[in-house]
Design an enzyme around this catalytic site. Structure first.
Site, short mmCIF file in Angstrom:
data_model
loop_
_atom_site.label_atom_id
_atom_site.label_comp_id
_atom_site.label_asym_id
_atom_site.label_seq_id
_atom_site.Cartn_x
_atom_site.Cartn_y
_atom_site.Cartn_z
N SER A 1 23.61 36.96 16.22
CA SER A 1 24.33 37.63 15.14
C SER A 1 25.57 38.40 15.60
CB SER A 1 23.37 38.53 14.39
OG SER A 1 23.97 39.00 13.23
N HIS A 2 25.56 39.70 15.38
CA HIS A 2 26.74 40.51 15.70
C HIS A 2 26.77 40.94 17.17
CE1 HIS A 2 23.41 43.09 14.83
NE2 HIS A 2 23.98 44.03 15.58
N ASP B 1 30.48 38.77 10.50
CA ASP B 1 30.00 38.89 11.88
C ASP B 1 29.86 37.53 12.55
OD1 ASP B 1 27.77 38.03 10.47
OD2 ASP B 1 26.36 39.16 11.71
N ASP C 1 27.47 35.38 13.11
CA ASP C 1 26.76 34.28 12.45
C ASP C 1 27.01 34.22 10.95
OD1 ASP C 1 25.29 36.62 12.03
OD2 ASP C 1 23.41 35.52 11.80
N ASP D 1 26.55 36.29 8.35
CA ASP D 1 25.74 36.85 7.26
C ASP D 1 26.12 38.27 6.88
OD1 ASP D 1 24.73 37.94 9.58
OD2 ASP D 1 22.63 37.41 9.21
N ARG D 2 26.97 38.91 7.68
CA ARG D 2 27.39 40.27 7.33
C ARG D 2 28.78 40.26 6.70
NH1 ARG D 2 25.36 44.71 11.64
NH2 ARG D 2 23.26 43.89 11.88
N SER E 1 23.56 47.86 6.60
CA SER E 1 24.17 47.29 7.80
C SER E 1 25.10 46.13 7.48
CB SER E 1 23.07 46.85 8.75
OG SER E 1 22.19 45.96 8.07
N LYS F 1 21.12 37.03 4.06
CA LYS F 1 22.31 37.73 3.59
C LYS F 1 23.49 36.82 3.83
CE LYS F 1 22.64 40.66 7.75
NZ LYS F 1 21.36 40.62 8.47
C1 VG1 Z 1 20.01 45.39 12.30
C2 VG1 Z 1 20.25 46.02 10.95
C3 VG1 Z 1 19.39 45.33 9.89
C4 VG1 Z 1 19.68 43.82 9.91
C5 VG1 Z 1 19.49 43.27 11.30
C6 VG1 Z 1 19.87 41.81 11.41
O1 VG1 Z 1 18.65 45.56 12.66
O2 VG1 Z 1 19.98 47.39 10.97
O3 VG1 Z 1 19.67 45.90 8.64
O4 VG1 Z 1 18.84 43.16 9.01
O5 VG1 Z 1 20.29 43.99 12.23
O6 VG1 Z 1 21.19 41.60 11.04
P1 VG1 Z 1 18.15 46.71 13.66
O7 VG1 Z 1 16.67 46.49 13.81
O8 VG1 Z 1 18.93 46.56 14.92
O9 VG1 Z 1 18.48 48.01 12.98
V1 VG1 Z 1 22.10 40.42 11.85
O10 VG1 Z 1 23.54 40.18 11.02
O11 VG1 Z 1 22.19 41.09 13.34
O12 VG1 Z 1 21.09 39.10 11.83
CO CO Z 2 24.46 38.47 11.45
#
Ligand code: VG1
Ligand code: CO
Length: 543
Positions: free
Chosen positions: A113-114, A277, A279, A281-282, A365, A376
């Site tokens: 992801s990010h 981001d 991937d 989804d953000r 987030s 998302k």
């Molecule tokens: C973070 C965010 C959460 C989100 C997750 C995956 O998780 O707080 O809201 O669903 O990332 O997003 P954590 O456990 O680090 O707080 V992504 O775009 O990284 O798949």
């Molecule tokens: Co992501």
């Protein structure tokens, strides 16, 4: 094709976190590390034989190699068909869309992801089920249990599969379909939003900048915004998916997308700015001189949903993760629809969406989505905003201020303390759990504490329980502090502190966010004894 069973040693650290298994590339490159995890997934999926698997990733380092391995393992494990995005590219929301549209059994997303990418950064693997959404906790726990006991994995000896040309090829009993990564997704977006109205907005001279942050969304944004909707060429910046994201942190927030923010705040800035981001989804939403918090964005989409053709019939309900601000709760109340509060992570929205209990969901987030998928969806949120802007012909700032005037404003910020010693972070949390018992009735930063607990959730559909989902301190004037540990990091522990305060008086809606939350931040740090325990007097990241 010959199937080989390769003997292996189990790994003890393959427990998926908030969103799949994320590790340093160096860990994923250990012999059999990826293979073991993938075999553990397949072993945990009764009935997958003869079925279709969707496969793609955000293009980060090791994406293409991992795809080749997974194809050979899918063949050896009895899948009949595998659908791969061309070049190994599929955004997270596109995987969700393709699984649903083609009724696949499930999908594997290669992404962290990010988190940064590259040979020294992060890699990740996530399994999504047949509804298109992340595997629920029962399944991720089954996969984890399997990974700790695995003694062998199945793999075929096969030639390298050509993933760069669209078309279908047979490899023994396995049919490999390389698909255009954008096509199905773009079609879905066109069915939800008024593309003619948005095209007319662009034709009228409306200017936008979309920062794909060298992640996977570039090809999607270029096709949809520039080609189909007529945004001027160059609207999408950093639009090529790069294996190391160009060395940046592909996380759309005020810190990591600061050039975009500066553009929007500049003298001749565009009317609208957005970013996504690694991937896809953000999303981050910006207007001229204004940043829309993700929590406000969710509330504003909910309040204006009827504008978009896909939501014309109204919303059945909304859902937000617990740490997300309560702005959307006000909209739900006004609409007379339920608002669900879930633990952090998109997997908790799946049941509500499947059962038709919620239409829109969101997280603080930078995550927003709806029942159109089970992930998302960054670009979806951007198109939703464009649809509203096209219909209302008001500035982003006007829309946000009008919203606050009607519903009140939730001042909101998240303070992250990254790279902590995991033992210290765990001790902070367990002490906080004890402290919650003594807080109610006391005063914290001018507010009196009305309740404090460690959030637990019972899924209203299947009754499954999730415990220890964050310590929350609820106070008068709807002030709130939430503490939880991140479940997506690959180094040390990250403590997240979420701060929120409600302001009804519209004359006080223009104040500085960090100043408004300063007292709460200080109180949070004192309650958790952060300076003393972590040696940190300031968070490492404020979003
Ligand atoms: C973070 C965010 C959460 C989100 C997750 C995956 O998780 O707080 O809201 O669903 O990332 O997003 P954590 O456990 O680090 O707080 V992504 O775009 O990284 O798949
Ligand atoms: Co992501």
């Amino acid at each position: 094709m010959q199937v080989t069973i390769v003997a292996t040693q189990p790994f003890q650290d393959q427990r998926p976190g908030t969103s799949g298994l994320r590790k340093k590339v160096s860990e994923f490159l250990q012999p059999h590390y990826l293979e073991n995890f993938v075999q553990s997934i397949f072993d945990s999926l009764p009935g997958h034989e003869g079925q279709t698997l969707v496969l793609g990733g955000d293009g980060r380092f090791h994406n293409r190699e991992a795809i080749q391995t997974i194809v050979r393992m899918a063949a050896a494990n009895g899948f009949r068909r595998i659908m791969i995005g061309r070049g190994g590219i599929l955004s997270t929301p596109a995987v969700s869309c393709v699984i649903r549209k083609h009724r696949a059994f499930g999908g594997i997303i290669l992404s962290a992801s990010h988190n940064p990418g590259g040979s020294h950064a992060d890699f990740g693997v996530k399994y999504n089920v047949g509804n298109g959404g992340p595997a629920p906790e029962v399944l991720t726990e089954t996969i984890y249990a399997r990974s700790k006991a695995l003694t062998g994995f199945r793999i075929c000896s096969a030639d390298t599969v050509d993933i760069d040309r669209v078309g279908e090829t047979r490899y023994g009993d396995l049919s490999v379909a390389v698909i255009d990564p954008v096509c199905d997704y773009a079609e879905l977006m066109a069915s939800l939003f008024d593309f003619d109205a948005i095209a007319a907005l662009f034709a009228s001279g409306f200017r936008m900048r979309f920062d794909a942050m060298n992640g996977v969304t570039g090809p999607y944004a270029k096709e949809i915004l520039e080609h189909r909707l007529g945004a001027s060429p160059g609207t999408v910046i950093r639009g090529e998916p790069l294996a190391d994201f160009g060395g940046i942190h592909p996380d759309p927030n005020l810190v990591y997308a600061r050039e975009l923010v500066a553009d929007l705040n500049g003298p001749d800035g565009p009317d609208f700015g957005a970013a996504s981001d690694g991937d896809g989804d953000r999303n981050m939403i910006l207007g001229r001189q204004i940043f829309v918090t993700p929590s406000d964005s969710l509330a504003i989409l909910a309040a204006n949903a009827g504008i978009a053709p896909g939501y014309r019939d109204g919303l059945v309900g909304v859902a937000r993760s617990m740490p997300t601000s309560r702005a959307v709760d006000y909209v739900a109340r006004a609409l007379g629809i339920p608002c669900f509060e879930t633990p952090t992570g998109w997997k908790f929205f799946g049941n509500l969406l499947d059962a038709g209990k919620a239409t829109l969901c969101g997280e603080e987030s930078f995550g927003t989505g709806s029942n159109h998928a089970r992930e998302k969806d960054g670009l979806w949120a951007v198109l939703f905003w464009l649809n509203i802007l096209a219909a209302q012909r008001k500035s982003v700032e006007r829309i946000v201020r009008d919203h606050w005037r009607q519903y009140g404003r939730h001042y909101y910020a998240r303070h992250d303390y990254e790279g902590l010693d995991p033992r210290v972070a765990a001790a902070v949390m367990s002490e906080l759990r004890k402290v919650t018992l003594t807080l109610p009735g006391r005063n914290v930063a001018r507010h009196s504490v009305t309740a404090a607990d460690d959030f637990r959730y019972t899924d209203p559909i299947d009754g499954s329980e999730a415990e220890h989902q964050g310590v929350r301190i609820l106070m008068s004037e709807e002030a709130r502090i939430v503490f939880r540990l991140s479940g997506t990091g690959t180094f040390g522990a990250t403590l997240r502190v979420y701060l929120e305060r409600y302001e009804r008086d519209h004359l006080r809606h223009g104040l500085d966010v960090q100043a408004e939350l300063g007292e709460l931040a200080q109180a949070a740090s004192q309650i958790a004894r952060l300076a003393e325990r972590t040696g940190r007097s300031e968070p490492s990241l404020v979003t």
